[in-house]
Design an enzyme around this catalytic site. Sequence first.
Site, PDB file in Angstrom:
ATOM      1  N   ASP A 173      -2.836   1.623   2.460  1.00 42.90           N
ATOM      2  CA  ASP A 173      -2.481   1.688   3.882  1.00 42.90           C
ATOM      3  C   ASP A 173      -1.175   2.438   4.115  1.00 42.90           C
ATOM      4  O   ASP A 173      -0.402   2.664   3.183  1.00 42.90           O
ATOM      5  CB  ASP A 173      -2.330   0.270   4.437  1.00 42.90           C
ATOM      6  CG  ASP A 173      -3.677  -0.327   4.798  1.00 42.90           C
ATOM      7  OD1 ASP A 173      -4.652   0.433   4.881  1.00 42.90           O
ATOM      8  OD2 ASP A 173      -3.733  -1.558   4.981  1.00 42.90           O
TER       9      ASP A 173
ATOM     10  N   TYR B 154      -1.849  -4.465  -8.806  1.00 45.85           N
ATOM     11  CA  TYR B 154      -0.916  -4.274  -7.701  1.00 45.85           C
ATOM     12  C   TYR B 154       0.382  -5.024  -7.994  1.00 45.85           C
ATOM     13  O   TYR B 154       0.368  -6.081  -8.629  1.00 45.85           O
ATOM     14  CB  TYR B 154      -1.487  -4.828  -6.392  1.00 45.85           C
ATOM     15  CG  TYR B 154      -2.477  -3.914  -5.719  1.00 45.85           C
ATOM     16  CD1 TYR B 154      -2.051  -2.904  -4.873  1.00 45.85           C
ATOM     17  CD2 TYR B 154      -3.846  -4.066  -5.934  1.00 45.85           C
ATOM     18  CE1 TYR B 154      -2.957  -2.067  -4.245  1.00 45.85           C
ATOM     19  CE2 TYR B 154      -4.767  -3.228  -5.312  1.00 45.85           C
ATOM     20  CZ  TYR B 154      -4.314  -2.233  -4.471  1.00 45.85           C
ATOM     21  OH  TYR B 154      -5.201  -1.403  -3.848  1.00 45.85           O
TER      22      TYR B 154
END
Lengths: 262, 262
Positions: free
Chosen positions: A51, A109
């Site tokens: 994003d 992540y």
Amino acid sequence: MHYKVTLAYDGTKFAGYQVQPAQRTVQGVLEHALGKMAKQPVHVDGSGRTDSGVHALGQVISFDYPGNIPPKNMLMGLNSMMPLDIIIKDVAYTDADFHARYSAKGKRYMYKVALGKYTDPFKRLYTGHYPYHIEPSRIQTALKDLIGTHDFTSFAASGGVIVDKVRTIYDATCTVDETNNELIMEFYGNGFLYNMVRILVATALEIGNGRRDVHDFKRLFEVKDRQQARGTAPASGLYLKEVYYDDATTPGGAAADSSQNK
Amino acid sequence: MHYKVTLAYDGTKFAGYQVQPAQRTVQGVLEHALGKMAKQPVHVDGSGRTDSGVHALGQVISFDYPGNIPPKNMLMGLNSMMPLDIIIKDVAYTDADFHARYSAKGKRYMYKVALGKYTDPFKRLYTGHYPYHIEPSRIQTALKDLIGTHDFTSFAASGGVIVDKVRTIYDATCTVDETNNELIMEFYGNGFLYNMVRILVATALEIGNGRRDVHDFKRLFEVKDRQQARGTAPASGLYLKEVYYDDATTPGGAAADSSQNK
């Protein structure tokens, strides 16, 4: 030739990874550079979207290039065309059936949370911020509940089109960086739903604060209700750290690169 | 009451410290916030200007405020009005004759140089970058030549209005940050001319590379010729680290704050 490229980027000034009309995106910058190099359009496949504001230390892309440029030259050529917020870290030949997204076996992540009362001006674009009481040991205990295969319906942003919300988490950790007064959480799994890591982090911080039971993740797996997880940690703290494939296509790995270099 | 305030800022999105028409400046943001708080204009004096893109870890300002707000409340109030790229670190009462600029006895600047072939996307706004061969030990030797009182004409940006270019450097060091692959240079002196630190750093890097004699600073002091120093390191690597005053006005020091708090 078919290429696999590993890159890092500062997501601050991108409207995310994926191409969008009239927006600056990572994919858009890459396709523009490759298109100039090839003098014809080149389509790039990424391991997944990030994003707006989300960073990458090891995003992976794959593409077919109309020509044969040795990986070292492709690395230098691409870097010379990249803006300062993208760096190409590795270029390798790969099999024609390799696809950055479909061949991915797992992803890691990282999420950085700045502690302390005020936001450090130098961290505002590169961390989330949690100014409240926190007990890292509670988060460390809680994250162990994530390991394994679970239904992550409570941790998926609403509006997603994906029906199957079962994912497997191989590892989830929280370490304390005393020097920088930060918490570093890492999540390694076979796949992640939209906003899933940011929702997990927001919940983990509430557990660390004591506002949620230390085993609240277990309850949230069962209720399957996004409303009960509520928070989403900001994009600025999130980094796509690594994408995992089979050994044969490891970036810079001997099998993929040198065999075709001969 | 008269206040002394210590602050840090990320200089990336400021057109420098000093107020300029129609530009976003640190002084402008501070005066706007204090003006709203006081409901009348408040003029702020800084220890000195920082250019666009130059950061501060310990900039100091002073101002007269029409009212008596306890330092702790002033700290919280100001921070609640600051944008995310400024943080107020300390507020203290001070004598009416204290002036952030004229009372300063010395300043310490830090300059961070990222090494390595390519610019790290996460460092581009917070370091300079030197991709060439470098021997830190040569810089360490060279910086010792700066210590003492010298005429810095060769290291002053042209166009400055200051006639006296003699300054005293108390300390100048270069350390290697292996973890981050960076050089950290620090300069502590009684005052610095416009762009002086950035010109010293550019020259030091050429010494470290071997393109200049290790004692070239000595020669440059004598020739008094800006054309022979040439380079100016980018603003992004420069940090105003600390401003030094007499003990009585040390930020948060017992003498200045608590004596007036009674």
